[in-house]
Design an enzyme around this catalytic site. Structure first.
Site, PDB file in Angstrom:
ATOM      1  N   GLU A 103     -18.837 -70.057   0.923  1.00 31.97           N
ATOM      2  CA  GLU A 103     -18.182 -69.748  -0.337  1.00 31.97           C
ATOM      3  C   GLU A 103     -19.185 -69.858  -1.474  1.00 31.97           C
ATOM      4  O   GLU A 103     -20.172 -70.570  -1.363  1.00 31.97           O
ATOM      5  CB  GLU A 103     -16.979 -70.659  -0.578  1.00 31.97           C
ATOM      6  N   CYS A 129     -17.087 -55.396  13.450  1.00 30.55           N
ATOM      7  CA  CYS A 129     -17.705 -54.096  13.168  1.00 30.55           C
ATOM      8  C   CYS A 129     -16.727 -53.056  12.643  1.00 30.55           C
ATOM      9  O   CYS A 129     -17.129 -51.938  12.316  1.00 30.55           O
ATOM     10  CB  CYS A 129     -18.400 -53.570  14.424  1.00 30.55           C
TER      11      CYS A 129
END
Length: 340
Positions: A103, A129
């Protein structure tokens, strides 16, 4: 419980797509030279990456380059190409697998780099993906609903660290054949960045309509390909079979409402020659309509579909039917049709 999730759009278009490629080329021969002691010890033949995967080279970020800066550059070009001012963008979705920290989101750095307004929603989406296609679908839904006018979907991948860690580990004396092959896919990864701008069709009749598509999950295979910056560990045989079964089942169910058997172009997630040939055979596709970029770029994760589309766009004509399709670790598959 079997079935596809289906989405349709009637007022959303892809307005532009752009990519940024790293300046450093790393050949498969270079990687295998670094692994030559391990290959000899394990009695594995040379040329595996080229012969088995079909990957001749991949790109890595050169000194002074970074995935974040490259993503911002791709985003700026995509916005400029269609004449959309950053102040009009209402949403940024980052779809990268690569991230330097947990984060804050990668999206906030890209939001700042692109100079987007404080009113622009921004967040990360992780779906292996398939992340870029998932991001496009989310953005299309928000445009369709009238919540925003323009969205930019971005992706930047950095394969450098995972490749360095993998090569170092595979060079260890305690690595056996099975362990080596379980990490083979990590050696096919490449770096790159891409961005796409989406908007309303009625405002941009010259855009490329996003018609919709399907997704399907087979999450019983969630542990067949697990990756981090330390390495990517794959049961390649089971992953290929599970992925093909998933694609075929989604394809068959979609064949009623969608007719994708004769598209003008199939833009697939780029993995290897083995995966490409298997999908062509399983779905009975025209191989000549499926461009490949993995030989020179490797597997660039979620960026591979937009990078391939960006390279193909100059050869597409108005009205061509284009199908974006792929399989992501987990497993999930997605297919999205564009009317070029």
């Amino acid at each position: 419980m079997a079935g596809n999730a289906t989405t349709r759009f009637d007022n959303v278009s892809l307005l532009s797509v752009a990519s940024t490629l790293p300046g450093r080329v790393t050949t498969s021969e270079e990687i295998e030279d670094r692994l030559s002691p391990a290959l000899r010890r394990l009695k594995l033949p040379g040329g595996l990456l080229e012969r088995v995967a079909g990957v001749l080279e991949r790109r890595n970020w050169a000194p002074g380059e970074s995935s974040d800066e490259a993503t911002v550059a791709a985003g700026r070009r995509a916005l400029a190409e269609v004449g959309v001012d950053p102040s009009d963008v209402g949403l940024l979705i980052n779809t990268s697998v690569s991230r330097k920290h947990l984060e804050p989101s990668v999206a906030v750095r890209l939001h700042h780099g692109l100079g987007l307004p404080s009113s622009a929603i921004n967040f990360d989406v992780a779906n292996a993906c398939l992340g870029f296609v998932s991001g496009m679908s989310l953005a299309a839904n928000m445009i369709q609903s009238g919540q925003i006018r323009y969205a930019i979907v971005v992706n930047g991948e950095d394969a450098d660290e995972i490749q360095a860690n993998t090569i170092r580990r595979l060079s260890g004396a305690d690595i056996g054949r099975s362990s080596f092959m379980s990490e083979f896919a990590s050696l096919t990864l490449g770096s790159g960045a891409a961005a796409a701008v989406l908007g309303r069709t009625d405002e941009h009749p010259g855009g490329h309509r996003i018609l919709g598509g399907v997704t399907r999950a087979a999450t019983q295979f969630h542990d067949l390909c697990v990756g981090s910056v330390d390495g990517m560990f794959t049961d390649a045989k089971a992953l290929l079979k599970g992925g093909l079964d998933l694609v075929v089942s989604a394809w068959k169910e979609a064949s009623g409402p969608w007719n994708w058997s004769s598209m003008d172009r199939y833009i697939t997630h780029q993995v290897s020659s083995v995966h490409t040939n298997a999908i062509v055979k399983a779905a009975k596709l025209d191989r000549s309509r499926m461009p490949v970029t993995f030989p020179k770029y490797g597997n660039v994760g979620p960026a591979s579909i937009p990078i391939t589309l960006a390279e193909e766009q100059a050869t597409l004509a108005r009205g061509d039917r284009v199908l974006l399709m792929g399989v992501g670790s987990g497993l999930n598959t997605a297919m999205m049709e564009l009317a070029w």
